[in-house]
Enzyme design. Structure first.
Site, mmCIF file in Angstrom:
data_model
loop_
_atom_site.group_PDB
_atom_site.id
_atom_site.type_symbol
_atom_site.label_atom_id
_atom_site.label_comp_id
_atom_site.label_asym_id
_atom_site.label_seq_id
_atom_site.Cartn_x
_atom_site.Cartn_y
_atom_site.Cartn_z
ATOM 1 N N GLU A 22 0.840 -1.213 0.000
ATOM 2 C CA GLU A 22 0.000 0.000 0.000
ATOM 3 C C GLU A 22 0.866 1.251 0.000
ATOM 4 O OE1 GLU A 22 -1.292 1.886 3.340
ATOM 5 O OE2 GLU A 22 -1.047 0.188 4.711
ATOM 6 N N LYS A 83 -5.667 10.694 0.628
ATOM 7 C CA LYS A 83 -5.684 9.356 1.221
ATOM 8 C C LYS A 83 -6.933 8.678 0.679
ATOM 9 C CE LYS A 83 -6.347 7.299 5.827
ATOM 10 N NZ LYS A 83 -6.309 7.538 7.275
ATOM 11 N N VAL A 103 -5.387 0.415 3.058
ATOM 12 C CA VAL A 103 -5.564 -1.036 2.945
ATOM 13 C C VAL A 103 -6.787 -1.353 2.082
ATOM 14 C CG1 VAL A 103 -6.177 -3.125 4.231
ATOM 15 C CG2 VAL A 103 -4.340 -1.636 5.064
ATOM 16 N N ASP A 135 -16.425 5.689 14.372
ATOM 17 C CA ASP A 135 -15.272 5.588 13.493
ATOM 18 C C ASP A 135 -14.780 4.145 13.430
ATOM 19 O OD1 ASP A 135 -12.923 5.766 12.068
ATOM 20 O OD2 ASP A 135 -12.135 7.487 13.170
ATOM 21 N N SER A 137 -12.718 1.796 10.539
ATOM 22 C CA SER A 137 -12.037 1.879 9.248
ATOM 23 C C SER A 137 -12.805 1.104 8.185
ATOM 24 C CB SER A 137 -10.631 1.307 9.368
ATOM 25 O OG SER A 137 -10.006 1.311 8.094
ATOM 26 N N ALA A 138 -12.825 1.680 6.985
ATOM 27 C CA ALA A 138 -13.427 0.990 5.840
ATOM 28 C C ALA A 138 -12.634 -0.262 5.459
ATOM 29 C CB ALA A 138 -13.507 1.937 4.656
ATOM 30 N N ASP A 139 -11.424 -0.399 6.028
ATOM 31 C CA ASP A 139 -10.635 -1.613 5.759
ATOM 32 C C ASP A 139 -11.449 -2.872 6.058
ATOM 33 O OD1 ASP A 139 -8.523 0.093 5.243
ATOM 34 O OD2 ASP A 139 -7.339 -0.479 7.004
ATOM 35 N N LYS A 156 -3.798 -1.560 14.127
ATOM 36 C CA LYS A 156 -3.039 -0.532 14.836
ATOM 37 C C LYS A 156 -3.471 -0.453 16.300
ATOM 38 C CE LYS A 156 -3.655 2.056 11.415
ATOM 39 N NZ LYS A 156 -3.556 1.877 10.000
HETATM 40 N N1 PSU Z 1 -0.299 0.647 8.665
HETATM 41 C C1 PSU Z 1 0.766 1.408 9.010
HETATM 42 N N2 PSU Z 1 0.679 2.751 8.755
HETATM 43 C C2 PSU Z 1 -0.423 3.313 8.150
HETATM 44 C C3 PSU Z 1 -1.539 2.500 7.796
HETATM 45 C C4 PSU Z 1 -1.405 1.163 8.082
HETATM 46 O O1 PSU Z 1 1.776 0.902 9.531
HETATM 47 O O2 PSU Z 1 -0.425 4.522 7.901
HETATM 48 C C5 PSU Z 1 -2.759 3.081 7.092
HETATM 49 C C6 PSU Z 1 -3.359 1.997 6.191
HETATM 50 O O3 PSU Z 1 -3.384 2.507 4.885
HETATM 51 C C7 PSU Z 1 -4.755 1.779 6.720
HETATM 52 C C8 PSU Z 1 -5.083 3.149 7.205
HETATM 53 O O4 PSU Z 1 -5.636 1.325 5.734
HETATM 54 O O5 PSU Z 1 -3.859 3.516 7.883
HETATM 55 C C9 PSU Z 1 -6.319 3.161 8.073
HETATM 56 O O6 PSU Z 1 -6.785 4.462 8.151
HETATM 57 P P1 PSU Z 1 -8.295 4.733 8.643
HETATM 58 O O7 PSU Z 1 -8.292 4.392 10.105
HETATM 59 O O8 PSU Z 1 -8.528 6.194 8.390
HETATM 60 O O9 PSU Z 1 -9.179 3.861 7.823
HETATM 61 MN MN MN Z 2 -10.514 5.888 10.690
#
Ligand code: PSU
Ligand code: MN
Length: 302
Positions: A22, A83, A103, A135, A137-139, A156
């Site tokens: 990614e 993003k 992701v 909140d 993630s859409a992942d 994370k």
């Molecule tokens: N893993 C990491 N660093 C990052 C991310 C993942 O070590 O920056 C990113 C990935 O792209 C993941 C995103 O999909 O953070 C999730 O962001 P959000 O919570 O806004 O969906």
């Molecule tokens: Mn988020």
């Protein structure tokens, strides 16, 4: 509509090993100029395992699978890069925008290009305070609908890990520890939660992928959760302390939506004198290595 690099296209056609990477971690997850070095290093790690790297991003409205040197530099250095989760892809394409893929964005494009194995750091998931912010993630939703194997260091640790594991169960996403019966904690080797399944070799992972296909399990991801080596993890006490501060700062500044994850990652890096960054990089490197081997085992059986 996809621009697949020649190297990736040939490897996919010949069923040789390919690993998707990614770009959000490069553009928004790591500080400059370290991020470009890391982008290159991760591609090198894939190659060392005998696989072809396919870093994914959208440039000037064109989704790219496999970037050349100049394109990788743009991802690392261009100001104002967006993003892009999977919901943003069509918007970026139609408006000619450029952005790094998360992701969810990466997994969608990788699957479209025929790439089955993907490596990242930590997945997005359910944020703490979910009841107030909603909140998530859409992942998670995308991985519930996409046939791809994701090697990651868990989700994370800034997230509500227990809630995220529960959501993955509800969504029907398979989760296995790689060489561990503990769910990894991104910066930490152990999130404090168990996993039900343990896979120990790349071949075992590939066998699960084959069984998934042969059974006709609906399109969904296999999450291979690979812990950062304990010697390279962030000190758990430091992690707990700085993370609490980071969450408070995020709240006080009213940061929300897409900005939350980059803010927290950056806060941790700055307030641990780079130790969180070192742990993050160790985790990603290890994941990319395992993904390269899994892609190899997957290619072997085809
Ligand atoms: N893993 C990491 N660093 C990052 C991310 C993942 O070590 O920056 C990113 C990935 O792209 C993941 C995103 O999909 O953070 C999730 O962001 P959000 O919570 O806004 O969906
Ligand atoms: Mn988020």
């Amino acid at each position: 509509m996809l621009v697949v690099s020649e190297e990736v296209r040939e490897a996919v056609a010949a069923r040789r090993p390919v690993v998707a990477l990614e770009s959000t971690i490069i553009a928004h997850g790591l500080p400059r100029p370290r991020n470009l070095q890391v982008a290159r290093e991760l591609e090198d790690v894939v190659r060392e395992q005998g696989a072809v790297p396919a870093t994914i991003a959208v440039l000037d409205g064109r989704p790219h699978v496999g970037l050349d040197k100049g394109q990788l530099e743009r991802i690392a250095n261009q100001e104002g890069l967006r993003k892009l989760g999977h919901r943003d892809l069509a918007l970026a394409v139609a408006t000619g925008a450029s952005g790094a893929t998360t992701v969810s964005g990466t997994a969608l494009l990788a699957a479209r290009a025929g790439v089955r194995v993907f490596a990242t750091g930590g997945l997005g998931g359910v944020h703490r305070e979910w009841t107030a912010t909603q909140d998530e993630s859409a992942d998670l939703g995308l991985l519930a609908r996409t046939r791809i194997t994701v090697v990651c260091a868990g989700v994370k640790s800034i997230l509500d890990v227990a809630a995220t594991l529960q959501r993955l169960e509800t969504l029907g996403v398979a989760v296995a520890g790689y060489g561990t019966d503990r769910f990894p904690g991104f910066y930490l080797a152990d999130s404090g939660h168990p996993v039900d399944w343990t896979l120990r070799t790349p071949r075992e992972v590939a066998e699960v992928m084959r069984a998934h296909d042969q059974l006709g399990v609906p399109d969904s991801a296999l999450i291979v959760a690979n812990p950062v080596p304990e010697a390279e993890q962030l000190d758990p006490a430091l992690h707990a302390r700085v993370l609490a501060d980071a969450l408070r700062a995020c709240d006080e500044r009213g940061i929300s939506g897409q900005a939350v994850t980059p803010f927290l990652l950056d806060y941790l890096a700055r307030h641990t004198e780079g130790a969180s960054l070192a742990a993050n990089l160790a985790a990603v490197r290890g994941n990319v290595r395992v993904a390269g081997r899994v892609a190899g085992a997957w290619a072997e059986g085809r």
